[in-house]
Design an enzyme around this catalytic site. Structure first.
Site, short mmCIF file in Angstrom:
data_model
loop_
_atom_site.label_atom_id
_atom_site.label_comp_id
_atom_site.label_asym_id
_atom_site.label_seq_id
_atom_site.Cartn_x
_atom_site.Cartn_y
_atom_site.Cartn_z
N GLY A 132 2.63 -12.62 1.65
CA GLY A 132 1.61 -13.58 0.72
C GLY A 132 0.19 -13.25 0.78
O GLY A 132 -0.20 -12.05 0.47
N GLY A 133 -0.68 -14.30 1.07
CA GLY A 133 -1.94 -14.00 0.86
C GLY A 133 -2.70 -14.86 -0.18
O GLY A 133 -1.80 -15.29 -1.37
N TRP A 134 -3.86 -15.00 -0.23
CA TRP A 134 -4.45 -15.60 -1.39
C TRP A 134 -4.41 -15.05 -2.61
O TRP A 134 -3.79 -15.60 -3.79
CB TRP A 134 -5.98 -15.72 -1.08
CG TRP A 134 -6.71 -16.60 -2.16
CD1 TRP A 134 -7.40 -15.99 -3.14
CD2 TRP A 134 -6.84 -18.13 -2.18
NE1 TRP A 134 -7.84 -17.05 -3.74
CE2 TRP A 134 -7.81 -18.46 -3.41
CE3 TRP A 134 -6.35 -19.05 -1.73
CZ2 TRP A 134 -8.02 -19.59 -4.15
CZ3 TRP A 134 -6.71 -20.51 -2.01
CH2 TRP A 134 -7.38 -20.64 -3.23
N ASN A 135 -4.61 -13.68 -2.72
CA ASN A 135 -4.22 -13.00 -4.05
C ASN A 135 -2.78 -12.91 -4.41
O ASN A 135 -2.70 -12.61 -5.72
CB ASN A 135 -4.96 -11.74 -3.77
CG ASN A 135 -6.44 -11.58 -3.63
OD1 ASN A 135 -7.01 -12.59 -4.08
ND2 ASN A 135 -7.24 -10.73 -3.32
N TRP A 143 -8.69 -14.36 12.30
CA TRP A 143 -8.55 -13.62 11.06
C TRP A 143 -10.14 -13.08 11.02
O TRP A 143 -10.84 -13.77 10.79
CB TRP A 143 -8.26 -14.43 9.69
CG TRP A 143 -8.46 -13.40 8.48
CD1 TRP A 143 -9.52 -13.12 7.65
CD2 TRP A 143 -7.28 -13.03 7.75
NE1 TRP A 143 -9.06 -12.25 6.73
CE2 TRP A 143 -7.67 -12.16 6.53
CE3 TRP A 143 -6.00 -13.19 8.12
CZ2 TRP A 143 -7.08 -11.78 6.01
CZ3 TRP A 143 -5.19 -12.32 7.12
CH2 TRP A 143 -5.45 -11.79 6.09
N GLU A 153 0.70 -1.18 -0.21
CA GLU A 153 0.05 -0.06 0.02
C GLU A 153 0.87 1.19 0.03
O GLU A 153 2.09 1.42 0.49
CB GLU A 153 -0.83 0.02 1.16
CG GLU A 153 -2.01 -1.07 1.12
CD GLU A 153 -3.06 -0.82 0.10
OE1 GLU A 153 -3.20 0.14 -0.55
OE2 GLU A 153 -3.72 -2.00 -0.33
N GLU A 209 -0.06 -19.65 0.02
CA GLU A 209 -1.16 -20.26 -0.33
C GLU A 209 -1.28 -20.86 -1.95
O GLU A 209 -1.78 -20.50 -2.49
CB GLU A 209 -2.42 -19.35 -0.19
CG GLU A 209 -2.44 -19.25 1.41
CD GLU A 209 -3.79 -18.29 1.87
OE1 GLU A 209 -4.78 -18.30 1.11
OE2 GLU A 209 -3.69 -17.41 2.77
N TYR A 210 -0.55 -22.06 -1.98
CA TYR A 210 0.07 -23.09 -1.23
C TYR A 210 1.16 -23.59 -1.62
O TYR A 210 1.21 -23.82 -2.91
CB TYR A 210 -1.00 -24.17 -0.37
CG TYR A 210 -2.30 -23.51 0.05
CD1 TYR A 210 -2.31 -23.02 1.47
CD2 TYR A 210 -3.35 -23.70 -0.71
CE1 TYR A 210 -3.56 -22.75 1.80
CE2 TYR A 210 -4.39 -23.08 -0.23
CZ TYR A 210 -4.64 -22.58 1.10
OH TYR A 210 -5.95 -22.21 1.61
N ASP A 221 -12.84 -21.12 6.06
CA ASP A 221 -13.18 -21.21 4.62
C ASP A 221 -13.32 -22.71 4.57
O ASP A 221 -13.07 -22.99 3.18
CB ASP A 221 -12.29 -20.59 3.80
CG ASP A 221 -11.84 -19.01 4.21
OD1 ASP A 221 -12.94 -18.55 4.34
OD2 ASP A 221 -10.96 -18.75 4.10
#
Length: 476
Positions: free
Chosen positions: A97-100, A360, A70, A140-141, A213
């Site tokens: 990281g993170g999903w996106n 989370w 950011e 992930e992952y 999730d």
């Protein structure tokens, strides 16, 4: 074991501790700042006494080096890590990281020793520069979502090399070692293809298991986001989609229970019912439910958005086999967690001797207390109380009576000494050390307290000695 625990500079209280304290780790997301109105969340909205560990999500990567994402991350880092000025026991980590984020940047980075070394060097510099206490991997992952099979082993190699580099760096500069943790999969196939559990567990400080999730609109039928146990009709791989099974799978395959941190979601998954009169678990659905007015994400509601749904007349149900709630109104159905389910899971966590809870996210709880009428941060506060952290000390770094610094000009002596006594020391001791407590050579009753590079000397009460294993005054 009975210990005398240091709370502030010269104040000691008797505190009965049975075993080690649980962790309560809370993620903060740097995109919560863009939510409208009462949903907007900044580091200043964080209660510094709520969680034992805070994790800032997320950092990025460029040219195999860790980077900000950011435009105002550096400003937010300052406010985020500034919370430690209000709670001397608080630890902060930076997640990457993170999903996106996907897998490709990680795959490229771990592929060669040179790339890994470049990354590790950049991480140490970055964490020290912005005053984080460690790094949290959120890949992930490994071995899934386009990541090749060899990444399973290379992730272990990366974590091992990073842990060893952190240990070496801490010795070189005489500061506490940086922590290394990871957020890991809950899906059994992703676990099997992604992690060498015994080896990985050896090098990670904590393992944050993402036990949420587990069900969602992608399945085509209603299901709970984070059920504690399986539903009676769950068969095959569906029987693995519950917190109890996942956490025990990690433990049974080589992860120490005390390093395993159980994931708790402060949000729910919503659905559009195919038939509004069919409202049970497993009812057919036609897609994700509507986005909420604040989180603005289709298929997901923040806990405080769910409270609005309930206030507006939704029917609330309790999924007894799975120990979690659900609610429905019209053709909208949501599976989520509430105070009751968080408390039940926390008791289960303690019974199974896991290391603590991970949330989370802190910005999805009812942080203002205006939506649910349950006070501020009702879900996380439930965990804090259930895990016995309610009475844990939360104090600003001590302000001792007399710092050991150069005396003002004209005072006639070279350097001051603490009125609490102890062995002599100079103002330079803390100049190259992180904030914290350190033993005094040749004086077991005394300790140094470093605050922003300034050195203070303090003493334990008579009959006690400074114990580096707990940073406390203990019986000799």
């Amino acid at each position: 074991m009975t210990k005398l625990i240091l709370l502030t500079g010269l104040v000691l209280i008797l505190n009965l501790q049975l075993g080690s304290a649980y962790q309560l780790t809370c993620y903060f997301t740097n995109w919560a700042q863009y939510r409208p109105g009462l949903g907007r969340f900044m580091p200043d909205n964080i209660d510094p006494c709520l969680c034992t560990h805070l994790i800032y999500a997320f950092a990025g990567r460029q040219n195999n080096e860790i980077t900000t994402i950011e435009w105002n991350d550096v400003t937010l880092y300052q406010a985020f890590n500034g919370l430690k000025n209000k709670n001397s026991q608080l630890k902060t980590l930076l997640a990457i990281g993170g999903w996106n984020f996907g897998t490709a940047p990680f795959t490229a980075m771990v592929s060669t020793p040179e790339n890994r070394q470049t990354f590790i060097t950049s991480v140490i510099k970055f964490l020290r520069q912005y005053e984080f206490d460690g790094l949290d991997f959120d890949w992930e992952y490994p071995g899934s979502r386009g990541s090749p099979p060899q990444d399973k082993h290379l992730f272990t190699v990366l974590v091992q090399e990073m842990r060893e580099a952190f240990e070496q760096e801490a010795k070189q500069i005489n500061k506490p070692r940086l922590m290394v943790t990871a957020a890991v999969a809950a899906g059994i196939s992703n676990i099997q293809s992604g992690y060498e559990i015994p080896q990985l567990s050896q090098y990670l400080d904590y393992i944050h298991v993402m036990t949420y999730d587990l069900h969602g609109s992608w399945e085509g039928y209603t299901g709970e986001n984070s059920p504690l146990y399986k539903y009676p009709t769950d068969t095959g791989s569906n029987a693995y989609l519950n917190v109890d099974y996942v956490m025990n799978y990690w433990k049974d395959n080589g992860a120490p229970a005390e390093k395993l941190i159980v994931g708790f979601p402060t949000y729910g998954h919503n659905f559009i019912l195919s038939n509004p009169s069919n409202t049970g678990i497993g009812a057919p659905t036609s897609g994700a439910g509507p986005a909420g007015p604040y989180a603005k994400e289709s298929g997901i509601w923040a806990y405080y958005e769910i409270c609005t749904f309930l206030k507006n007349g939704a029917t609330q149900g309790w999924d007894a086999p799975q120990e979690v709630p659900y609610a429905y109104q019209g053709n909208v159905w949501v599976g989520y967690d509430n105070i009751k389910s968080f408390d039940i899971k926390a008791q289960w966590l303690k019974h199974n001797k896991f290391g603590g809870a991970m949330v989370w996210a802190i910005d999805l709880d009812d942080f203002t207390g205006t939506f649910c009428n349950q006070g501020k941060f009702p879900l996380i506060s439930t965990l804090k109380k259930a895990l016995g952290l309610q009475s844990a000390s939360c104090t600003a770094p001590a302000q001792p009576i007399e710092p050991i610094t150069a005396a003002p000009s004209g005072s006639g002596n070279g350097s001051g000494s603490s009125s609490s006594g102890g062995s002599s020391g100079g103002s330079g001791f803390c100049a190259v050390r992180a904030n914290g407590l350190y033993p005094v050579a040749n004086n077991r009753n005394a300790f140094w307290h470093c605050v922003n590079g300034v050195t203070y000397q303090q003493n334990c009460q008579a009959g006690l000695v400074f114990d580096t294993s707990c940073d406390c005054c203990n019986w000799a």
